[in-house]
Design an enzyme around this catalytic site. Structure first.
Site, PDB file in Angstrom:
ATOM      1  N   ASP A   1       0.040   4.078  -1.798  1.00  0.00           N
ATOM      2  CA  ASP A   1       0.824   5.190  -1.242  1.00  0.00           C
ATOM      3  C   ASP A   1       1.264   6.140  -2.362  1.00  0.00           C
ATOM      4  O   ASP A   1       2.456   6.303  -2.620  1.00  0.00           O
ATOM      5  CB  ASP A   1       2.053   4.588  -0.516  1.00  0.00           C
ATOM      6  CG  ASP A   1       2.860   5.620   0.227  1.00  0.00           C
ATOM      7  OD1 ASP A   1       2.336   6.718   0.494  1.00  0.00           O
ATOM      8  OD2 ASP A   1       4.021   5.320   0.548  1.00  0.00           O
TER       9      ASP A   1
ATOM     10  N   HIS B   1       5.239   3.293   8.151  1.00  0.00           N
ATOM     11  CA  HIS B   1       6.042   2.072   8.178  1.00  0.00           C
ATOM     12  C   HIS B   1       5.835   1.273   9.477  1.00  0.00           C
ATOM     13  O   HIS B   1       5.765   0.043   9.445  1.00  0.00           O
ATOM     14  CB  HIS B   1       7.520   2.397   7.954  1.00  0.00           C
ATOM     15  CG  HIS B   1       7.781   2.964   6.593  1.00  0.00           C
ATOM     16  ND1 HIS B   1       8.810   3.853   6.315  1.00  0.00           N
ATOM     17  CD2 HIS B   1       7.119   2.799   5.407  1.00  0.00           C
ATOM     18  CE1 HIS B   1       8.770   4.189   5.034  1.00  0.00           C
ATOM     19  NE2 HIS B   1       7.759   3.560   4.461  1.00  0.00           N
TER      20      HIS B   1
ATOM     21  N   SER C   1       8.829   1.135   2.281  1.00  0.00           N
ATOM     22  CA  SER C   1       7.783   0.121   2.425  1.00  0.00           C
ATOM     23  C   SER C   1       8.200  -1.232   1.839  1.00  0.00           C
ATOM     24  O   SER C   1       7.935  -2.278   2.425  1.00  0.00           O
ATOM     25  CB  SER C   1       6.480   0.606   1.777  1.00  0.00           C
ATOM     26  OG  SER C   1       6.691   1.057   0.464  1.00  0.00           O
TER      27      SER C   1
HETATM   28  C1  SAM Z   1       5.041   8.286  -1.797  1.00  0.00           C
HETATM   29  S1  SAM Z   1       6.073   7.429  -2.886  1.00  0.00           S
HETATM   30  C2  SAM Z   1       6.079   5.798  -2.233  1.00  0.00           C
HETATM   31  C3  SAM Z   1       6.865   5.598  -0.967  1.00  0.00           C
HETATM   32  C4  SAM Z   1       6.992   4.168  -0.534  1.00  0.00           C
HETATM   33  N1  SAM Z   1       5.711   3.497  -0.543  1.00  0.00           N
HETATM   34  C5  SAM Z   1       7.587   4.035   0.847  1.00  0.00           C
HETATM   35  O1  SAM Z   1       6.844   4.034   1.832  1.00  0.00           O
HETATM   36  O2  SAM Z   1       8.809   3.886   0.930  1.00  0.00           O
HETATM   37  C6  SAM Z   1       5.064   7.229  -4.312  1.00  0.00           C
HETATM   38  C7  SAM Z   1       5.709   6.457  -5.439  1.00  0.00           C
HETATM   39  O3  SAM Z   1       4.679   6.110  -6.365  1.00  0.00           O
HETATM   40  C8  SAM Z   1       5.178   6.202  -7.684  1.00  0.00           C
HETATM   41  N2  SAM Z   1       4.008   6.397  -8.547  1.00  0.00           N
HETATM   42  C9  SAM Z   1       3.218   7.491  -8.647  1.00  0.00           C
HETATM   43  N3  SAM Z   1       2.192   7.265  -9.488  1.00  0.00           N
HETATM   44  C10 SAM Z   1       2.326   5.982  -9.933  1.00  0.00           C
HETATM   45  C11 SAM Z   1       1.552   5.155 -10.787  1.00  0.00           C
HETATM   46  N4  SAM Z   1       0.443   5.596 -11.373  1.00  0.00           N
HETATM   47  N5  SAM Z   1       1.980   3.896 -10.985  1.00  0.00           N
HETATM   48  C12 SAM Z   1       3.105   3.413 -10.395  1.00  0.00           C
HETATM   49  N6  SAM Z   1       3.873   4.159  -9.572  1.00  0.00           N
HETATM   50  C13 SAM Z   1       3.482   5.425  -9.331  1.00  0.00           C
HETATM   51  C14 SAM Z   1       6.141   7.351  -7.644  1.00  0.00           C
HETATM   52  O4  SAM Z   1       7.121   7.202  -8.671  1.00  0.00           O
HETATM   53  C15 SAM Z   1       6.744   7.240  -6.231  1.00  0.00           C
HETATM   54  O5  SAM Z   1       7.941   6.529  -6.280  1.00  0.00           O
END
Ligand code: SAM
Length: 295
Positions: free
Chosen positions: A180, A33, A116
């Site tokens: 991410d 972040h 994020s």
């Molecule tokens: C590591 S977390 C993201 C954290 C966020 N970027 C943050 O920094 O606050 C990963 C997220 O990606 C979502 N996710 C995983 N595979 C996905 C896909 N193929 N398409 C959309 N979302 C997906 C999950 O549900 C999860 O909420």
């Protein structure tokens, strides 16, 4: 066809099994972040409109007093370690991050931890746009609860890999794409690299930021190998290996690969990285800031 469907079902199940609330505020979130803020600020040194794409958004704001967050208290390895430094001099990236946490916790403390999407939304200028995408029904509902869609902010409940193809290139022709994923599926490292290689020829000027964990299995090397093979140049590798500092966690560090890093951000990023390393691990961590693939 049957194989393809099975693969898709496995990937969907892996996605559903992950919730970032268990990990929010940990050492990896601190790194990602603060550095993301530096990157956006660097790109905003130019006045032309910017498109921000948070492809794996999760819920935007995490409750660090929720049972999920309290289960392993991963935030003790991140924001919990740094909180006492909030009034001390620090680089602009850390300053910005503490301000954002403050804005989400007007009563004090850091219970409501911005993710994020919150960071990106807080930095949008009048002419910038943000698209945030998550496929998990619960995460997407929370995202919708926390943010109102508007001309500048679009929320997408859709597969991020499919959205990459659909939303790029942006009409602004300037943008930052944040990748991410949860990497619950071990093939996701290669999948990410291939997805970027697929979309890059259509949006060569974009800045792509790919987060990866450092885990004992070392699968991030698959990501590196595939990206090197893709022929894409100008890939910066920024990493913090915290090694023995957090013995209760499997993930001993994390990193970001940044394709086309904005020139104006590099000084700020270095300052943030040094500050995070010193403050989180008393300088015991090994940081890396070099080209995975040079220009
Ligand atoms: C590591 S977390 C993201 C954290 C966020 N970027 C943050 O920094 O606050 C990963 C997220 O990606 C979502 N996710 C995983 N595979 C996905 C896909 N193929 N398409 C959309 N979302 C997906 C999950 O549900 C999860 O909420």
């Amino acid at each position: 066809m049957a194989v393809c469907n099975t693969g898709t079902a496995i990937q969907y199940a892996a996605m559903l099994s992950y919730q970032h609330s268990y990990h929010a505020g940990n050492h990896a979130d601190v790194l990602k972040h603060i550095i993301l803020g530096d990157l956006v600020a660097g790109m905003q040194k130019k006045t032309s409109p910017l498109f921000l794409f948070d492809a794996f958004a999760s819920r935007g704001i995490y409750d660090l007093r929720s049972p999920e967050a309290l289960k392993n208290r991963e935030f003790d390895t991140g924001i919990g370690q740094l909180w006492h430094l909030r009034h001390q001099p620090k680089p602009e990236g850390a300053e910005r991050w503490f301000k954002l946490i403050g804005a989400n916790n007007t009563g004090g403390g850091f219970q409501h931890f911005p993710g994020s999407t919150s960071l990106f939304a807080s930095m949008l200028r009048e002419t910038d746009r943000l698209a945030a995408c998550d496929l998990h029904p619960q995460e997407f509902n929370m995202l919708r609860h926390s943010f109102n869609s508007s001309r500048r902010l679009a929320l997408h409940k859709r597969d991020a890999f499919e959205a990459l193809g659909a939303l790029l290139p942006p009409k602004e022709n300037r943008g930052l794409v944040f990748i991410d994923p949860s990497y619950e599926d071990k093939n996701e490292y290669k999948k990410v690299a291939r997805a970027i290689a697929g979309v890059y020829p259509r949006f060569r000027t974009g800045t792509y930021v790919i987060w990866y964990p450092l885990l004992p299995a070392g699968r991030h090397n698959d990501l590196f190998r595939e990206l090197k093979r893709s022929g894409i140049r100008k890939i910066l590798r920024l990493e913090l290996d915290c090694h023995n500092c957090f013995p209760d966690m499997q993930m001993f560090g994390s990193g970001l690969l940044i394709i086309n890093p904005p020139w104006h951000a590099q000084k700020a990023i270095k300052a943030s990285l040094n500050w995070i390393s010193d403050s989180l691990t008393e300088g015991k961590a090994q940081s890396c800031f070099n080209w995975l693939v040079p220009e």
